[in-house]
Design an enzyme around this catalytic site. Structure first.
Site, PDB file in Angstrom:
ATOM      1  N   GLY A  62       0.695  -1.183   0.027  1.00  0.00           N
ATOM      2  CA  GLY A  62       0.013  -0.075   0.071  1.00  0.00           C
ATOM      3  C   GLY A  62       0.763   1.226  -0.102  1.00  0.00           C
ATOM      4  O   GLY A  62       1.702   1.468   0.944  1.00  0.00           O
ATOM      5  N   ALA A  63       0.732   1.989  -0.985  1.00  0.00           N
ATOM      6  CA  ALA A  63       1.525   3.354  -0.920  1.00  0.00           C
ATOM      7  C   ALA A  63       0.900   4.382  -1.137  1.00  0.00           C
ATOM      8  O   ALA A  63       1.020   5.343  -1.829  1.00  0.00           O
ATOM      9  CB  ALA A  63       2.517   3.118  -2.267  1.00  0.00           C
ATOM     10  N   GLY A  64      -0.353   4.439  -0.431  1.00  0.00           N
ATOM     11  CA  GLY A  64      -1.206   5.704  -0.147  1.00  0.00           C
ATOM     12  C   GLY A  64      -0.580   6.580   0.885  1.00  0.00           C
ATOM     13  O   GLY A  64       0.781   6.474   1.329  1.00  0.00           O
ATOM     14  N   GLY A 107       1.062   4.273   3.923  1.00  0.00           N
ATOM     15  CA  GLY A 107       2.284   3.362   3.413  1.00  0.00           C
ATOM     16  C   GLY A 107       3.287   4.253   3.088  1.00  0.00           C
ATOM     17  O   GLY A 107       4.491   3.944   3.530  1.00  0.00           O
ATOM     18  N   LYS A 113      -8.330  -1.833   8.050  1.00  0.00           N
ATOM     19  CA  LYS A 113      -9.206  -2.252   9.012  1.00  0.00           C
ATOM     20  C   LYS A 113      -9.820  -3.739   8.780  1.00  0.00           C
ATOM     21  O   LYS A 113     -10.495  -4.460   9.571  1.00  0.00           O
ATOM     22  CB  LYS A 113     -10.133  -1.295   9.270  1.00  0.00           C
ATOM     23  CG  LYS A 113      -9.707  -0.187  10.056  1.00  0.00           C
ATOM     24  CD  LYS A 113     -10.969   1.069  10.178  1.00  0.00           C
ATOM     25  CE  LYS A 113     -11.241   2.008   8.768  1.00  0.00           C
ATOM     26  NZ  LYS A 113     -10.246   2.790   8.108  1.00  0.00           N
ATOM     27  N   VAL A 116      -7.526   2.000  14.558  1.00  0.00           N
ATOM     28  CA  VAL A 116      -8.567   2.658  15.667  1.00  0.00           C
ATOM     29  C   VAL A 116      -7.789   3.863  16.201  1.00  0.00           C
ATOM     30  O   VAL A 116      -6.899   3.931  16.932  1.00  0.00           O
ATOM     31  CB  VAL A 116      -8.696   1.646  16.752  1.00  0.00           C
ATOM     32  CG1 VAL A 116      -9.717   2.267  17.532  1.00  0.00           C
ATOM     33  CG2 VAL A 116      -9.346   0.348  16.320  1.00  0.00           C
ATOM     34  N   LYS A 138     -14.310   0.533  13.421  1.00  0.00           N
ATOM     35  CA  LYS A 138     -13.343   0.689  14.450  1.00  0.00           C
ATOM     36  C   LYS A 138     -13.974   0.255  15.703  1.00  0.00           C
ATOM     37  O   LYS A 138     -13.096  -0.600  16.487  1.00  0.00           O
ATOM     38  CB  LYS A 138     -12.835   2.189  14.261  1.00  0.00           C
ATOM     39  CG  LYS A 138     -12.030   2.667  13.265  1.00  0.00           C
ATOM     40  CD  LYS A 138     -12.052   4.023  13.003  1.00  0.00           C
ATOM     41  CE  LYS A 138     -11.534   4.439  11.963  1.00  0.00           C
ATOM     42  NZ  LYS A 138     -11.445   6.167  11.526  1.00  0.00           N
ATOM     43  N   GLY A 154      -4.741  10.409   9.050  1.00  0.00           N
ATOM     44  CA  GLY A 154      -3.670  11.237   8.426  1.00  0.00           C
ATOM     45  C   GLY A 154      -2.288  10.295   8.315  1.00  0.00           C
ATOM     46  O   GLY A 154      -2.249   9.473   9.249  1.00  0.00           O
TER      47      GLY A 154
END
Lengths: 318, 318
Positions: free
Chosen positions: A7-9, A12, A106, A133, A205, A300
């Site tokens: 994951g490179a969002g 990541g 999640k 969470v 969550k 964030g």
């Protein structure tokens, strides 16, 4: 520790950028179609630059990242519902290789908690998921400290987008549609904000919290949660609340009897639960230590990456 | 784990009473003049009943407790300044025997942090002290999670008695002397409230935080703290603050440059730092995750015992 990051969002990317600062080596970084893989440590800045300019993280495939050298798999691909794929498959592969897993995704612990724990029991690897969470807020670590059996109830605000919208509606006397558009302009709400405003994200969550608190006896999924969103709250309802010294927040709860609920609730306008803007808060009712509150930025990239790296640090210290 | 508990005040008593519930065995409980000691586990209820009726915990001596069988020494004798004795000597004895130590007594880590860490380095035992700062509130564990190097500033309210007095002065428009007498009637303030109202107790906690945050380079003691109490705040000052939407709190801080300060400060009346009554709050400014807040009851027997038992659990898990 050697980290393979899937994951490179935002999350990541932040984990990759901060890893060296916490004493770790990134041996792989993958997005959904490409990867940079090097058992000796990839060039993180180069991989991110390549993603920006050429649209690929590197010349390897995501499968190479999953099968490469690492101590901890950081699973930061998007959360999916139902079978929680492909995230769940990544968790399985890493655990079957006796590697640790740290989740920012999640899905696996909200939708397939029992399966994840069963794979973990058969593995030398462990699964940690503080980042799922409340971002950097120490939620799961606080439960671990007290031991879940000594915590009776958990409630709070765990979606920053919904909280921002409710805060602005109350402060400016504006309607939902107007404030949502503003939040989208500011980048606080996504183009498709459905999961944030309909309560799904917060519910996931609280489902995770229910699994942690009650997971020995029962497994929870999103289907077990009673969920209501904020889309239908008129501005006039917030005005009425304000006149009464109260305001509306999207409050989630795991009750003492193990029910999971998320919905708009009236709370005192200056009370502890009425965090403002995109902040999150979690309130624990404990058996011996009264009520504890933990609050801060619940989302964030760097914030969530801090939680991921705290989990990596825990695995490193064991 | 087998626990030897030194100190049979509110905290030591609560640790003894709750230990079995957390899966531990109490092999010794001592007050300043007597002890119950049994390597197989003492009768906690019997020892506490004996203390109530006969004034002795048992027929053994405190020294027998220190020299008996245990995995963890729980040091819950009163905090002393300067040489931090006799608490420091207890810590030394346990570490020299390669036993773990969990502190509720602030003295050894506020006044002799360097000595404690040096003894720990030469021992197979570890020293943990979550209970010394903010009772059950997860303060030191949050610092450990983020790694001290990624936390820039810590501030907050860490004395419940002073906070209760300031809360009541502002709410009722009463003077310090009047509210102090009320707090003493309620048992919130001790007969001699000096260390609570002159800032010493809060300062000791911020000195401990400074040692944890900056202790690799420098050792802090109470002498390094700039401390001012609340005894000289007139009720009129609180009235003026209230008119301005603010209030006064006894705020402590460890600054980014490593200064330790405690004193009365104006804060927004409905702001996060303005916790009410005997509550405590700690605010962390982090490098990557913004501001985190943790709050709750900062004192009390069962509350502080919960923190002690969380530390014992950490040692058990390692």
């Amino acid at each position: 520790m050697r980290l393979a990051i899937l994951g490179a969002g935002a999350v990541g990317t932040s984990v990759a950028e901060l890893a060296a600062d916490y004493g770790h080596t990134v041996t792989a970084l993958a997005d959904s179609s490409s990867a940079a893989v090097d058992a000796g440590g990839i060039d993180v800045a180069g991989a991110l630059e390549s993603k920006r300019t050429d649209g690929v993280v590197g010349s390897a495939s995501p499968g190479d990242a999953l099968d490469g050298e690492y101590d901890v798999l950081v699973e930061a691909t998007p959360t999916t519902l139902g079978d929680a794929q492909p995230g769940f498959g990544h968790v399985r592969t890493a655990l079957e290789r006796d590697r640790h897993v740290v989740l920012a995704n999640k899905g696996p612990v909200a939708e397939r908690y029992g399966d994840v724990r069963e794979l973990e029991r058969e593995s030398d690897g462990r699964v940690l998921f503080e980042a799922t969470v409340g971002g950097a807020i120490p939620v799961l670590s606080t439960i671990a400290d007290f031991d879940a059996s000594h915590i009776t109830t958990v409630r709070g605000v765990l979606n920053g987008t919904a909280n921002f919208i409710l805060t602005r509606m109350a402060a400016e006397g504006l309607d939902y549609e107007h404030v949502l558009a503003e939040a989208q302009d500011l980048g606080v709400a996504e183009a498709d904000p459905t999961f944030d405003v309909d309560g799904t994200d917060a519910a996931l969550k609280f489902v995770i919290l229910a699994n942690v608190l009650h997971g020995n006896g029962r497994e929870y999924t999103l289907d077990d949660a009673d969920v209501e969103g904020i889309e239908d709250i008129p501005g006039s309802a917030l005005d009425l609340a304000t006149e009464d010294g109260r305001t509306v927040r999207l409050i989630g709860e795991v009750t003492a009897t193990g029910e999971v609920r998320v919905g708009p609730r009236l709370v005192p306008a200056n009370g502890t639960l009425a965090v403002t803007g995109t902040n999150n808060i979690v309130q624990f009712e404990t058996e011996h230590a009264g009520r504890l509150n933990v609050s801060g930025r619940g989302a964030g990239g760097p914030e969530t990456a801090s939680a991921v790296l705290a989990d990596v640090g825990r695995l490193d210290g064991d």
